[in-house]
Design a protein around this motif. Structure first.
Motif, PDB file in Angstrom:
ATOM      1  N   SER A   1       4.635   6.536  40.088  1.00 23.10           N
ATOM      2  CA  SER A   1       5.094   7.425  41.163  1.00 23.10           C
ATOM      3  C   SER A   1       5.286   8.712  40.526  1.00 23.10           C
ATOM      4  O   SER A   1       4.669   9.854  40.765  1.00 23.10           O
ATOM      5  CB  SER A   1       6.238   7.046  41.905  1.00 23.10           C
ATOM      6  N   THR A   2       6.003   8.873  39.163  1.00 30.19           N
ATOM      7  CA  THR A   2       6.205   9.886  38.420  1.00 30.19           C
ATOM      8  C   THR A   2       4.725  10.842  38.230  1.00 30.19           C
ATOM      9  O   THR A   2       4.690  11.964  38.361  1.00 30.19           O
ATOM     10  CB  THR A   2       6.750   9.776  37.207  1.00 30.19           C
TER      11      THR A   2
ATOM     12  N   SER B   1      13.122   3.807  40.509  1.00 32.67           N
ATOM     13  CA  SER B   1      11.643   3.835  41.090  1.00 32.67           C
ATOM     14  C   SER B   1      11.875   2.744  42.349  1.00 32.67           C
ATOM     15  O   SER B   1      12.888   2.238  42.500  1.00 32.67           O
ATOM     16  CB  SER B   1      10.850   3.019  40.306  1.00 32.67           C
TER      17      SER B   1
HETATM   18  N1  ATP Z   1      14.588  11.958  39.304  1.00 28.87           N
HETATM   19  C1  ATP Z   1      14.819  10.817  38.415  1.00 28.87           C
HETATM   20  N2  ATP Z   1      16.060  10.858  37.567  1.00 28.87           N
HETATM   21  C2  ATP Z   1      15.980  10.005  36.537  1.00 28.87           C
HETATM   22  N3  ATP Z   1      15.105   9.066  36.334  1.00 28.87           N
HETATM   23  C3  ATP Z   1      14.333   9.040  37.169  1.00 28.87           C
HETATM   24  C4  ATP Z   1      13.827   9.620  38.192  1.00 28.87           C
HETATM   25  N4  ATP Z   1      12.713   9.713  38.883  1.00 28.87           N
HETATM   26  C5  ATP Z   1      12.042   8.495  38.238  1.00 28.87           C
HETATM   27  N5  ATP Z   1      13.091   8.316  37.469  1.00 28.87           N
HETATM   28  C6  ATP Z   1      12.661   6.888  36.259  1.00 28.87           C
HETATM   29  O1  ATP Z   1      11.525   7.040  35.875  1.00 28.87           O
HETATM   30  C7  ATP Z   1      11.107   5.884  35.665  1.00 28.87           C
HETATM   31  C8  ATP Z   1       9.492   5.784  36.368  1.00 28.87           C
HETATM   32  O2  ATP Z   1       9.709   5.784  37.706  1.00 28.87           O
HETATM   33  P1  ATP Z   1       8.584   5.693  38.585  1.00 28.87           P
HETATM   34  O3  ATP Z   1       9.172   6.059  40.218  1.00 28.87           O
HETATM   35  O4  ATP Z   1       7.582   6.536  38.402  1.00 28.87           O
HETATM   36  O5  ATP Z   1       8.112   4.339  38.793  1.00 28.87           O
HETATM   37  P2  ATP Z   1       6.766   3.299  39.533  1.00 28.87           P
HETATM   38  O6  ATP Z   1       5.676   2.877  38.432  1.00 28.87           O
HETATM   39  O7  ATP Z   1       6.422   4.283  40.698  1.00 28.87           O
HETATM   40  O8  ATP Z   1       7.719   2.262  40.162  1.00 28.87           O
HETATM   41  P3  ATP Z   1       7.622   1.378  41.520  1.00 28.87           P
HETATM   42  O9  ATP Z   1       6.624   0.428  41.430  1.00 28.87           O
HETATM   43  O10 ATP Z   1       9.011   0.750  41.456  1.00 28.87           O
HETATM   44  O11 ATP Z   1       7.667   2.506  42.687  1.00 28.87           O
HETATM   45  C9  ATP Z   1      11.971   4.749  36.337  1.00 28.87           C
HETATM   46  O12 ATP Z   1      12.742   4.303  35.299  1.00 28.87           O
HETATM   47  C10 ATP Z   1      12.827   5.594  37.031  1.00 28.87           C
HETATM   48  O13 ATP Z   1      14.301   5.256  36.975  1.00 28.87           O
END
Ligand code: ATP
Ligand code: MG
Lengths: 522, 360
Positions: A57-58, A415
């Motif tokens: 997502s990031t 996430s």
């Molecule tokens: N605003 C924020 N502040 C601090 N940490 C964050 C923030 N947004 C995301 N993270 C951290 O960054 C990491 C990656 O998050 P991300 O949302 O990109 O994961 P994802 O691959 O999309 O997971 P999911 O499949 O669960 O949606 C996670 O460990 C999350 O806790």
């Protein structure tokens, strides 16, 4: 894949649409993207895979201009660009459907869509174009309805239609099918394939590996913020894909038949009839069923057929007409509110995490307190017992392997899948006697879903009666003992999962299916 | 050219930076206004903001002015956290003064040790009663509390005028619209002899600390925060919206009433037609400037109290109208609301040659 003629420019190397090089994004205590490279070709449906918290997502938020990378370059259409905000991304031709929707509850569908458009001129004839696009792509929507009355599935359609209105060159979808029914998924895939053929690339995030195999031409796999592998999904099995993501062997799951005791039922609904508290909601009519200790009952159905109301009636948010309508271990609880029911051992978790099951701006400790203060004995003399509250949250984090910086992390920093794990864990560790969950594995990866199923089965073995409201039929068929179908606010008599056929269930879902919102002729 | 672009998250820096920026911009603007009015800006600002607090007498005057602002302000901050927008602090203040003051007039010969607390409690109940009307209208008829609480301010004001020009007028007062002076048994005690600092000045920071702890540590404070941030989550958790609305309004009304009774039994000494220069409204600015945090409210209360003293000083020393106080408060609120945009948006320099621009 069923198509025999591959798209002409399937090989991305020649002239890719989007190239990311060395993208880095650091959050406090978490390196979410660690020098990520990604190439998306033209006409390509490209999957982005990875377990919860891998940074998917990031990464797409960076592409869509919601977040700024700390380092790295983005090449779009052959030129290096900086994408400072979503408006700019849209102007470039990038559209995105978020994992968490960004809709204004009080506004109508059409107003919400209008707000997402860059240019005021776009609004001319918007109403007709919404109806047009939504019917063309099989995403029925009534532009006049207010968003707060819509189910999650319906809300998602708004986001998709909003993107399609802008004729994007790249459409990013972050877990779009988590809340769709199999039929809706098939329709969506038709839409996406058509879009790809028409020249729009698609970057697709999902934890549903079978879908990825059916839909996507290439996949990039992330783990702990890094790209770890590339593959062609159709050449791998779902299991191999999952193992690429978690780089470990997946346990085979077999929930076999559990001995469901013939004891007196723990939860009984007796002719529960409730008017929806929403203007366009679905009223519940004459709902009766019983769940025995140790039994898992699945409630299938298409979004917007009364699932939200059923959930709120069971959790106590909407009180039942008479105390007799709902019995918990023989005690009449229809009139009781959520707190009283929870005290008696009836716990629930709604489908929507943000702002309903959890408060985004509060810490995990506080979110634990939100529902577990009674059963976890987290308060004393009107004060929050901080030590116990922290320990409670830490316990959930530990047991459900929630990836976060700790109990003091804000819920919104997690996430999507990790927050879901935390919330399910929060209810499970309260050892409820009746547990009601909606979309329990929405957005969690294969490994975490397995862990959640395991926890639920263990809970059931201990005598908890579990109700799962889900649109994921596979999930219900795998996990539940009996299945019932909700349609237009009525529920079918539950049948044993072993005896049920997909056709039969599909018929129940479709046969008595209520009218879709009517389309006003343009 | 500059453009605002969404940050996508709340900026912690600007949550606290915005009030500071607003104060700085207000001071600059006040300088400009002074210049236009023919006063040398630097001297005028010095007169307005610094000279009032260069003496012990000035500092104690500041404390006296700040006390009601802080007491009302912490109540409002508490209430606003729950998303209940009580802006009728002035009315609840007035009703507190009327209720407690009425009791004091009725029994002019009682002993301080028991009677003064009773008077205070009566004042609190008066403020609560006025806020209760707002709560009842909101919950029963879904009437917007911003409107009802505001309208009740004017009713309270008229009731006060009627009382001090009619039934409660001091028979020995040469016909002035004011009540008799309160007895010694109903007079707010002084804390430091030789200054004007009274009990309320001590109570104000204490109350702020108590409410801070309630907000941060108690289950009630938690429920209020959840209702304010995510009403659906509050429903899910089973927190009663009606109960919390009542509590929010009764607490803020009660504190406004307390401020009112302390003010009339202290600095004012009697009931008159003008017992408040708009403390209840200024306290709204105090609550926001203090970021709805009780400790922030203490600082904000001191600053806005200074604007009253500064207005007086400007009038005396520079021959400026004391409407300057109102201008200062208005400008400050204006900049505060403006600067708060930076919490959610960042200012971005737009390069006209950039490949992608929007028609704006
Ligand atoms: N605003 C924020 N502040 C601090 N940490 C964050 C923030 N947004 C995301 N993270 C951290 O960054 C990491 C990656 O998050 P991300 O949302 O990109 O994961 P994802 O691959 O999309 O997971 P999911 O499949 O669960 O949606 C996670 O460990 C999350 O806790
Ligand atoms: Mg995600």
């Amino acid at each position: 894949m069923d198509s025999t003629t591959p798209p002409p420019t399937a090989a991305p190397a020649s002239d890719p649409l989007l190239i990311l090089r060395g993208i880095v994004k650091q959050f406090p205590g978490c390196l979410a993207n660690d020098h990520v490279d990604l190439t998306v070709g033209r006409h390509e449906i490209h999957a982005l895979l990875g377990e919860n918290g891998a940074g998917k997502s990031t990464l797409v938020k960076i592409i869509y201009g919601v977040m700024k990378p700390d380092a790295g370059t983005i090449t779009w259409d052959g030129k290096i660009v900086t994408i400072a905000n979503p408006a700019q991304a849209r102007a470039l031709g990038i559209g995105m459907v978020f994992q968490h929707f960004s809709l204004f509850e009080a506004l109508t569908v059409a107003e919400n869509i209008a707000l997402g458009l860059n240019n005021p001129e776009d609004r001319v004839g918007l109403y007709d174009r919404i109806v047009d696009i939504s019917t063309r792509y099989g995403l029925p929507l009534d532009p006049k309805r207010a968003v707060h009355d819509l189910s999650v599935g319906e809300r998602q359609r708004i986001e998709i239609v909003r993107c399609l209105l802008q004729n994007p060159k790249l459409l990013i979808m972050d877990e779009p099918t988590s809340v769709l029914t199999p039929q809706e998924v098939q329709k969506l895939f038709g839409t996406l394939r058509r879009l790809a053929a028409e020249g729009c690339s698609i970057l697709y995030i999902s934890h549903k590996l079978e879908e990825i195999r059916a839909l996507c031409e290439r996949a990039t796999i992330m783990r702990l913020g890094k790209v770890t592998a590339h593959c062609i999904p159709s050449e791998k099995t779902a299991r191999e894909l999952a193992e690429l993501m978690i780089s470990a062997k997946l346990k085979t799951q077999n929930f076999g038949a559990r001995a469901v005791s013939s004891h007196a039922p723990r939860l009984v609904l007796d002719r529960l009839t409730i008017r929806s508290n929403q203007p366009f909601g679905t009223d519940l009519k004459d709902i009766s069923f019983a769940v025995a200790p140790g039994e898992i009952l699945g409630i299938a159905g298409i979004a917007g057929n009364g699932q939200t109301e059923l959930m709120e009636a069971l959790s106590g948010e909407i009180p039942a007409g008479s105390p007799k309508n709902i019995l918990l271990d023989g005690i009449e609880i229809g009139h009781e509110g959520p707190m009283a029911r929870r005290k008696r051992g009836c716990c629930a978790l709604p489908e929507e995490r943000n702002g309903h099951g959890a408060v985004g701006g509060m810490t995990l400790s506080e979110n634990g307190f939100l529902s577990a203060n009674m059963r976890g004995a987290l308060q004393r003399l009107g004060l929050i017992n901080r030590k116990r509250t922290r320990a409670f949250a830490a316990g959930v984090i530990e047991r459900f392997d929630v990836r976060t910086t700790g109990p003091e992390a804000e819920a919104r920093s997690l996430s999507g899948g990790n927050l879901q794990k935390f919330l399910i864990g929060r209810e499970v560790v309260q050892q409820p006697s009746v547990l009601i969950l909606s979309q329990p594995t929405w957005g969690v990866d294969a490994g975490a879903a397995a862990a959640i199923y395991e926890a639920l089965v263990a809970l059931a073995k201990g005598g908890t009666a579990i109700v799962i409201i889900s649109q994921d039929l596979d999930e219900i068929l795998m996990l539940c003992d009996r299945i019932a179908v909700i349609a237009a606010g009525r529920i079918s008599p539950p049948v044993k999962v072993m005896d049920a056929t997909i056709e039969q269930i599909g018929l129940l879902m479709g046969g008595s299916r209520h009218q879709e919102p009517e389309h006003v002729p343009a | 050219m500059f453009r605002l672009e969404p940050r996508g998250e709340r900026s912690t820096f600007w949550t606290y930076g915005s009030p500071v920026l607003a104060v700085l911009l207000t001071i600059l603007t006040m300088g400009a206004i002074f210049a236009v009015m023919g006063a040398p800006p630097v001297t005028a600002i010095e007169t307005f903001l610094i000279s009032p607090i260069t003496s012990v007498a000035g500092l104690s005057a500041l404390a006296v002015r700040a006390a009601p602002l802080i007491i009302i302000g912490v109540g409002l901050a508490f209430c606003y956290r729950a998303n209940v927008w009580n802006i009728g602090g002035d009315g609840q203040f007035t009703l507190g003064a009327i209720a407690g003051g009425g009791l004091a007039l009725l029994f002019p010969n009682e002993a301080f040790w028991w009677f003064y607390p009773v008077v205070l409690v009566t004042g609190i109940l008066g403020g609560m009663a006025w806020a209760a009307i707002v709560a009842a209208l909101k919950l029963r008829f879904n009437a917007n509390e911003i409107l009802t609480s505001l309208m009740l301010v004017y009713i309270a004001q008229l009731v006060l005028v009627w009382l001090v020009t009619g039934p409660w007028r001091d028979p020995h007062g040469f016909g002035f619209p004011q009540s008799a002076m309160f007895s010694a048994g109903a007079t707010t005690p002084m804390i430091f002899s030789g200054t004007t600092i009274h009990l309320g000045c001590l109570l104000a920071p204490l109350l702020a600390i108590v409410l801070w702890q309630v907000m941060a540590r108690s289950v009630l404070g938690f429920q209020l925060r959840v209702v304010g941030q995510a009403p659906r989550a509050a429903r899910y958790a089973g927190f009663s919206n009606a109960r919390l609305t009542w509590i929010a309004l009764l607490v803020s009304g009660g504190l406004s009433g307390l401020a009112g009774i302390i003010e009339v039994t202290g600095p004012v000494g009697q009931l008159t037609t003008s017992i408040t220069p708009g403390y209840g409204f200024t306290a709204v600015i105090v609550a926001f400037l203090g970021r709805l945090h009780p400790v922030g409210v203490i600082f904000a209360g001191l600053l806005l109290a200074l604007s009253y003293l500064g207005g007086d000083a400007a009038q005396i020393n520079l021959n400026l109208p004391n409407a300057i106080t109102g201008i200062f408060q208005g400008v400050l609120l204006f900049y505060l609301l403006g600067a708060d945009i930076l919490i959610l948006y960042r200012l971005k320099r737009v390069n006209p040659a950039a490949p992608v621009t929007e028609n704006s």
